[in-house]
Scaffold this motif. Structure first.
Motif: not given
Length: 107
Positions: A24-29, A61-64
């Motif tokens: 959740l730290s990535d803005p896109e995720r 992104l979905m995989k992470v």
């Protein structure tokens, strides 16, 4: 035609705080998680802030998010349905998901 592949998802007991926070730290995720706040979405309906992002990046992104246990990504006909794993996350880390999504503001 091949049936869509079932992807592995961690069990509730396997969810770790560090993996969830990293995902959740990535803005896109984070934006993807916010889009799933109100319920499941078809993967094709999830949008990124930059529509020119390659499909491979969106898949990553979905995989992470899936591997961290934040979302469930399941086959649905020729597409995939994404669901926020709210119940599992709330059981493991009470209040964390709402705190993060609320602090992030509107998607």
């Amino acid at each position: 035609m091949r049936a869509p592949v079932e992807l592995p998802h961690p069990e509730r007991a396997e969810l770790t705080l560090s993996a969830v926070l990293f995902a959740l730290s990535d803005p896109e995720r984070l934006a993807i998680a916010q889009q799933l706040h109100d319920g499941p979405l078809d993967m094709a309906a999830c949008h990124l802030s930059d529509p020119n992002v390659p499909k491979s990046t969106k898949s990553h992104l979905m995989k992470v998010l899936r591997e961290a246990g934040v979302i469930r990504n399941e086959p649905n006909g020729r597409g995939r349905i994404l669901t926020l794993r709210r119940e599992d996350l709330d059981a493991r880390f009470p209040g964390l998901l709402d705190t993060i999504l609320d602090a992030a503001g509107p998607s």
